[in-house]
Design a protein around this motif. Structure first.
Motif, PDB file in Angstrom:
ATOM      1  N   ASN A 234       0.858  -1.192   0.000  1.00 16.93           N
ATOM      2  CA  ASN A 234       0.000   0.000   0.000  1.00 16.93           C
ATOM      3  C   ASN A 234       0.888   1.234   0.000  1.00 16.93           C
ATOM      4  O   ASN A 234       1.601   1.510   0.964  1.00 16.93           O
ATOM      5  N   GLY A 235       0.848   1.963  -1.098  1.00 16.77           N
ATOM      6  CA  GLY A 235       1.585   3.215  -1.128  1.00 16.77           C
ATOM      7  C   GLY A 235       3.080   3.019  -1.296  1.00 16.77           C
ATOM      8  O   GLY A 235       3.562   2.014  -1.828  1.00 16.77           O
ATOM      9  N   SER A 236       3.825   3.991  -0.802  1.00 19.54           N
ATOM     10  CA  SER A 236       5.266   4.045  -1.045  1.00 19.54           C
ATOM     11  C   SER A 236       6.091   3.779   0.206  1.00 19.54           C
ATOM     12  O   SER A 236       7.247   4.185   0.286  1.00 19.54           O
ATOM     13  N   GLY A 237       5.516   3.110   1.196  1.00 15.65           N
ATOM     14  CA  GLY A 237       6.235   2.845   2.429  1.00 15.65           C
ATOM     15  C   GLY A 237       7.438   1.954   2.214  1.00 15.65           C
ATOM     16  O   GLY A 237       7.529   1.205   1.235  1.00 15.65           O
ATOM     17  N   SER A 238       8.351   2.001   3.171  1.00 12.39           N
ATOM     18  CA  SER A 238       9.577   1.194   3.075  1.00 12.39           C
ATOM     19  C   SER A 238       9.419  -0.179   3.716  1.00 12.39           C
ATOM     20  O   SER A 238      10.312  -1.022   3.603  1.00 12.39           O
ATOM     21  N   THR A 239       8.328  -0.402   4.417  1.00 10.91           N
ATOM     22  CA  THR A 239       8.039  -1.715   4.994  1.00 10.91           C
ATOM     23  C   THR A 239       6.606  -2.107   4.649  1.00 10.91           C
ATOM     24  O   THR A 239       5.788  -1.267   4.243  1.00 10.91           O
ATOM     25  N   ALA A 240       6.311  -3.379   4.838  1.00  6.10           N
ATOM     26  CA  ALA A 240       4.964  -3.876   4.531  1.00  6.10           C
ATOM     27  C   ALA A 240       4.577  -4.953   5.525  1.00  6.10           C
ATOM     28  O   ALA A 240       5.431  -5.688   6.032  1.00  6.10           O
ATOM     29  N   ASP A 241       3.301  -5.025   5.794  1.00  8.20           N
ATOM     30  CA  ASP A 241       2.758  -6.178   6.500  1.00  8.20           C
ATOM     31  C   ASP A 241       2.601  -7.321   5.504  1.00  8.20           C
ATOM     32  O   ASP A 241       2.488  -7.098   4.288  1.00  8.20           O
ATOM     33  N   CYS A 242       2.566  -8.541   6.015  1.00  6.15           N
ATOM     34  CA  CYS A 242       2.440  -9.715   5.147  1.00  6.15           C
ATOM     35  C   CYS A 242       1.258 -10.567   5.570  1.00  6.15           C
ATOM     36  O   CYS A 242       1.079 -10.851   6.762  1.00  6.15           O
ATOM     37  N   GLN A 243       0.480 -10.980   4.588  1.00  9.54           N
ATOM     38  CA  GLN A 243      -0.496 -12.032   4.836  1.00  9.54           C
ATOM     39  C   GLN A 243       0.254 -13.347   5.028  1.00  9.54           C
ATOM     40  O   GLN A 243       1.317 -13.565   4.448  1.00  9.54           O
ATOM     41  N   ILE A 244      -0.325 -14.221   5.830  1.00 10.42           N
ATOM     42  CA  ILE A 244       0.291 -15.510   6.137  1.00 10.42           C
ATOM     43  C   ILE A 244      -0.598 -16.617   5.598  1.00 10.42           C
ATOM     44  O   ILE A 244      -1.817 -16.618   5.825  1.00 10.42           O
ATOM     45  N   TYR A 245       0.010 -17.556   4.899  1.00  9.29           N
ATOM     46  CA  TYR A 245      -0.705 -18.733   4.411  1.00  9.29           C
ATOM     47  C   TYR A 245      -0.002 -19.978   4.974  1.00  9.29           C
ATOM     48  O   TYR A 245       1.223 -20.064   4.956  1.00  9.29           O
ATOM     49  N   PRO A 253      -6.042 -16.733   3.625  1.00  5.25           N
ATOM     50  CA  PRO A 253      -4.948 -16.315   4.512  1.00  5.25           C
ATOM     51  C   PRO A 253      -5.285 -16.569   5.970  1.00  5.25           C
ATOM     52  O   PRO A 253      -6.463 -16.618   6.364  1.00  5.25           O
ATOM     53  N   TYR A 254      -4.257 -16.739   6.767  1.00  4.92           N
ATOM     54  CA  TYR A 254      -4.417 -16.898   8.211  1.00  4.92           C
ATOM     55  C   TYR A 254      -4.993 -15.610   8.787  1.00  4.92           C
ATOM     56  O   TYR A 254      -4.909 -14.539   8.174  1.00  4.92           O
ATOM     57  N   ASN A 255      -5.586 -15.720   9.963  1.00  9.70           N
ATOM     58  CA  ASN A 255      -6.305 -14.570  10.524  1.00  9.70           C
ATOM     59  C   ASN A 255      -5.400 -13.533  11.186  1.00  9.70           C
ATOM     60  O   ASN A 255      -5.885 -12.631  11.863  1.00  9.70           O
ATOM     61  N   LYS A 256      -4.099 -13.662  10.992  1.00 14.31           N
ATOM     62  CA  LYS A 256      -3.161 -12.671  11.505  1.00 14.31           C
ATOM     63  C   LYS A 256      -2.182 -12.297  10.398  1.00 14.31           C
ATOM     64  O   LYS A 256      -1.975 -13.060   9.451  1.00 14.31           O
ATOM     65  N   THR A 257      -1.580 -11.128  10.516  1.00 15.63           N
ATOM     66  CA  THR A 257      -0.526 -10.715   9.602  1.00 15.63           C
ATOM     67  C   THR A 257       0.757 -10.498  10.396  1.00 15.63           C
ATOM     68  O   THR A 257       0.721 -10.248  11.600  1.00 15.63           O
ATOM     69  N   VAL A 258       1.883 -10.602   9.701  1.00 17.85           N
ATOM     70  CA  VAL A 258       3.171 -10.325  10.333  1.00 17.85           C
ATOM     71  C   VAL A 258       3.728  -9.047   9.720  1.00 17.85           C
ATOM     72  O   VAL A 258       3.634  -8.833   8.495  1.00 17.85           O
ATOM     73  N   SER A 259       4.273  -8.196  10.535  1.00 16.21           N
ATOM     74  CA  SER A 259       4.715  -6.879  10.077  1.00 16.21           C
ATOM     75  C   SER A 259       6.221  -6.838   9.854  1.00 16.21           C
ATOM     76  O   SER A 259       6.940  -7.793  10.130  1.00 16.21           O
ATOM     77  N   ASN A 260       6.659  -5.688   9.307  1.00 16.71           N
ATOM     78  CA  ASN A 260       8.080  -5.333   9.285  1.00 16.71           C
ATOM     79  C   ASN A 260       8.880  -5.992   8.161  1.00 16.71           C
ATOM     80  O   ASN A 260      10.078  -6.231   8.303  1.00 16.71           O
ATOM     81  N   LEU A 261       8.240  -6.297   7.024  1.00 19.16           N
ATOM     82  CA  LEU A 261       8.991  -6.738   5.849  1.00 19.16           C
ATOM     83  C   LEU A 261       9.615  -5.501   5.199  1.00 19.16           C
ATOM     84  O   LEU A 261       8.910  -4.581   4.776  1.00 19.16           O
ATOM     85  N   LYS A 262      10.922  -5.467   5.112  1.00 20.17           N
ATOM     86  CA  LYS A 262      11.616  -4.327   4.535  1.00 20.17           C
ATOM     87  C   LYS A 262      11.623  -4.436   3.015  1.00 20.17           C
ATOM     88  O   LYS A 262      12.069  -5.442   2.459  1.00 20.17           O
ATOM     89  N   LEU A 263      11.134  -3.412   2.344  1.00 19.33           N
ATOM     90  CA  LEU A 263      11.072  -3.395   0.888  1.00 19.33           C
ATOM     91  C   LEU A 263      12.338  -2.780   0.329  1.00 19.33           C
ATOM     92  O   LEU A 263      12.834  -1.758   0.833  1.00 19.33           O
ATOM     93  N   ASN A 264      12.880  -3.421  -0.713  1.00 14.64           N
ATOM     94  CA  ASN A 264      14.156  -3.011  -1.297  1.00 14.64           C
ATOM     95  C   ASN A 264      15.239  -2.941  -0.221  1.00 14.64           C
ATOM     96  O   ASN A 264      16.025  -1.982  -0.133  1.00 14.64           O
ATOM     97  N   GLY A 265      15.257  -3.981   0.610  1.00 10.60           N
ATOM     98  CA  GLY A 265      16.231  -4.055   1.687  1.00 10.60           C
ATOM     99  C   GLY A 265      16.452  -5.478   2.136  1.00 10.60           C
ATOM    100  O   GLY A 265      15.753  -6.410   1.725  1.00 10.60           O
ATOM    101  N   ASP A 266      17.440  -5.670   3.006  1.00 14.02           N
ATOM    102  CA  ASP A 266      17.757  -6.992   3.549  1.00 14.02           C
ATOM    103  C   ASP A 266      16.807  -7.336   4.686  1.00 14.02           C
ATOM    104  O   ASP A 266      16.417  -6.468   5.474  1.00 14.02           O
TER     105      ASP A 266
END
Length: 524
Positions: A234-245, A253-266
């Motif tokens: 969503n948008g231009s943020g540097s991190t993203a939440d992830c759906q879990i399967y 998808p599972y009923n929870k998401t995990v946060s803090n995936l760094k985009l264009n990063g390690d």
């Protein structure tokens, strides 16, 4: 012979004389049995793991042992005829102590079925029986165990038990190598774990997953083994939440998401488990803490994915980059290289080891896929992903050639063909025409280029006429078919490298027809 008769007669006389004597004294009362317990194997009783093998037995001076009453609670006893068992104890804390008791039972019963067995101040319930009619209600004629004396001083064993925490590791292949995710991925990632517990895998209650920061953990069910994460962009943020399967099938998808995936990063994935008693495994991570490898996540650009499956030649990669730029689509195109590191027996460095779901879900991040290859395409990936991707609404243009020797049976998994030519055209001469069929409205004439490096090992195809439209034939004897599309116009295939049939500079017009004409790519 008379001597033997005399001996027998004397023996019988002595026997009857002895039996004629009166029995005197007081009849001894039937004595209760004595019970014993041991931990198997024989050892001192210290802190045991919460799954323990116990052995017990009884001794009765004037009878036989018919069974045992066992107990972990003074007021609850269970009858068994077994004299050993491996018992899994429920541990509600890190350490728990159980008092295990066994009372042997002898065969001095009263000969009738009793509904109530009395032991000290307790009613142990009815005598055990076998219900012939399956009603589990005792009826005359049913066999039963006639409970006699019960050891009044049951054998007791105090078991100080120690919980063993779970052990978690990433899944390994048949060669014992960890199945790592590639060093560079888009925002769809699949990984698999092994989780075990000496107390039983059923005691594993929770699996935790976290991205980059273990304080941002998410709890998953204890039986989670295959996990796929898909970034929510969503948008231009540097991190993203992830759906879990969970599992190998991507549906809900599972009923929870995990946060803090760094985009264009390690990034780093952390995994650990926790059991019913709160015992936690060691945290594992991918990439491993000792590894020099990184895991870089690319944020998808646009809705078009170009896949380079062409090893040992940079010309095709440069060609497609220039074509996307010339068509005005470069700004909405992502590129994936699965060719680097590819050999005849192994996939490229950036090809996921878990093709389905990870590679399939990577395709689904885009609306359109352009996939080009040399004579050694990644067939396993194509067979596992293309049809799934098409069914999800995606559209594919594929430019593949195939090796001289391979099993063509799997081609129909992703191509609508009846068969492929058993032999190949060894060489296409410079300037050979690749002719559009009468059904290929709007498609341009193509031509083999003037390169000194010939186009070789060209197969031709027999598409299924019920579900395809033939697009191109090769300008040689019998005009064999080399390109076709399916009736839904969401799959276009050509068995030649497009960069090598641009001798008349019409490859751009060809791609324009496929992308804008067949697939409906917008010209925004």
């Amino acid at each position: 012979m008379n001597k033997y008769l005399i001996i027998v007669a004397l023996t019988i006389s002595v026997f009857f004389y002895a039996c004629s004597e009166n029995i005197t004294g007081v009849l001894n009362a039937d004595t209760a049995p004595k019970t014993y317990i041991a931990v198997f194997p024989d050892s001192t009783v210290s802190q045991q793991q919460s799954k323990v093998r116990l052995h017990w037995w009884g001794d009765d001076k004037d009878g036989l042992i018919v069974g045992y009453y066992i107990s972990f609670s003074p007021d609850k006893w269970t009858f068994t005829t077994s004299n050993d068992s491996t018992i899994a104890f429920v541990i509600n804390g890190l350490d728990t102590t159980y008092n295990f008791q066994v009372a042997a039972v002898d065969n001095s019963g009263n000969g009738v079925y009793d509904q109530h067995v009395k032991y000290k101040d307790l009613d142990l319930g009815p005598e055990p029986f076998y219900s012939r009619d399956g009603s589990n209600i005792y009826k005359a004629g049913d066999s039963f165990i006639d409970i006699g004396n019960i050891d009044p001083n049951p054998a007791t064993l105090k078991l100080p038990l120690k919980n063993t925490p779970p052990v978690v590791s990433f899944l390994k292949d048949k060669s014992g190598n960890v199945i790592n995710i590639p060093e560079t991925t888009f925002t769809a990632i699949s990984f698999a774990i092994d989780a075990s517990d000496l107390d039983g895998t059923e005691t594993i209650q929770r699996i935790y997953v976290a991205l980059n920061d273990t304080s941002k953990k998410v709890e998953l069910p204890g039986n989670a083994r295959y996990i796929t994460l898909k970034g929510i962009l969503n948008g231009s943020g540097s991190t993203a939440d992830c759906q879990i399967y969970l599992g190998s099938s991507i549906t809900t998808p599972y009923n929870k998401t995990v946060s803090n995936l760094k985009l264009n990063g390690d990034n780093i994935i952390y995994i650990w488990a926790e059991d019913i008693a709160g015992g936690a495994s060691k945290k594992i991570q991918m990439p491993d803490v000792s590894s020099v490898k990184k895991w870089y996540v690319k944020k998808p650009v646009g809705d078009i994915l170009v896949i380079n499956d062409y090893a040992n030649d940079q010309a095709p990669s440069a060609f497609y980059y220039a074509m996307m730029d010339s068509l005005g689509l470069l700004g909405r195109t992502s590129f994936l290289d699965i060719a680097t590191g590819k050999t005849g027996t192994s996939s490229g460095n950036l090809m996921p080891k878990i093709i389905n779901p990870m590679f399939t879900e990577t395709l689904k991040l885009f609306k359109y896929v352009i996939w080009y290859s040399d004579v050694n395409p990644s067939l396993d990936a194509a067979q596992s992903s293309v049809r799934n991707y098409l069914n999800a609404g995606g559209k594919v243009f594929a430019s593949f050639q195939f090796p001289l020797y391979f099993d063509p049976q799997g081609l129909s998994d992703f191509l609508p063909i009846d068969s492929i030519s058993p032999n190949s055209i060894n060489i296409l001469s410079k300037g050979t025409n690749i002719n559009p069929t009468s059904q290929a409205s709007g498609y341009p004439l193509l031509q083999v280029d003037q390169s000194s490096s010939p186009v070789t090992r060209v197969r031709y195809y027999y598409p299924n006429p019920l579900v395809t439209t033939n697009l191109y034939t090769i300008g040689v004897a019998n005009n064999p078919i080399v390109a076709f599309k399916n009736n839904e116009s969401n799959l276009v295939f050509i068995g030649l490298p497009i960069n090598r049939i641009n001798g008349n500079y019409k490859a751009k017009d060809f791609l324009k027809k496929v992308l804008f004409g067949e697939f409906g790519v917008s010209k925004k």
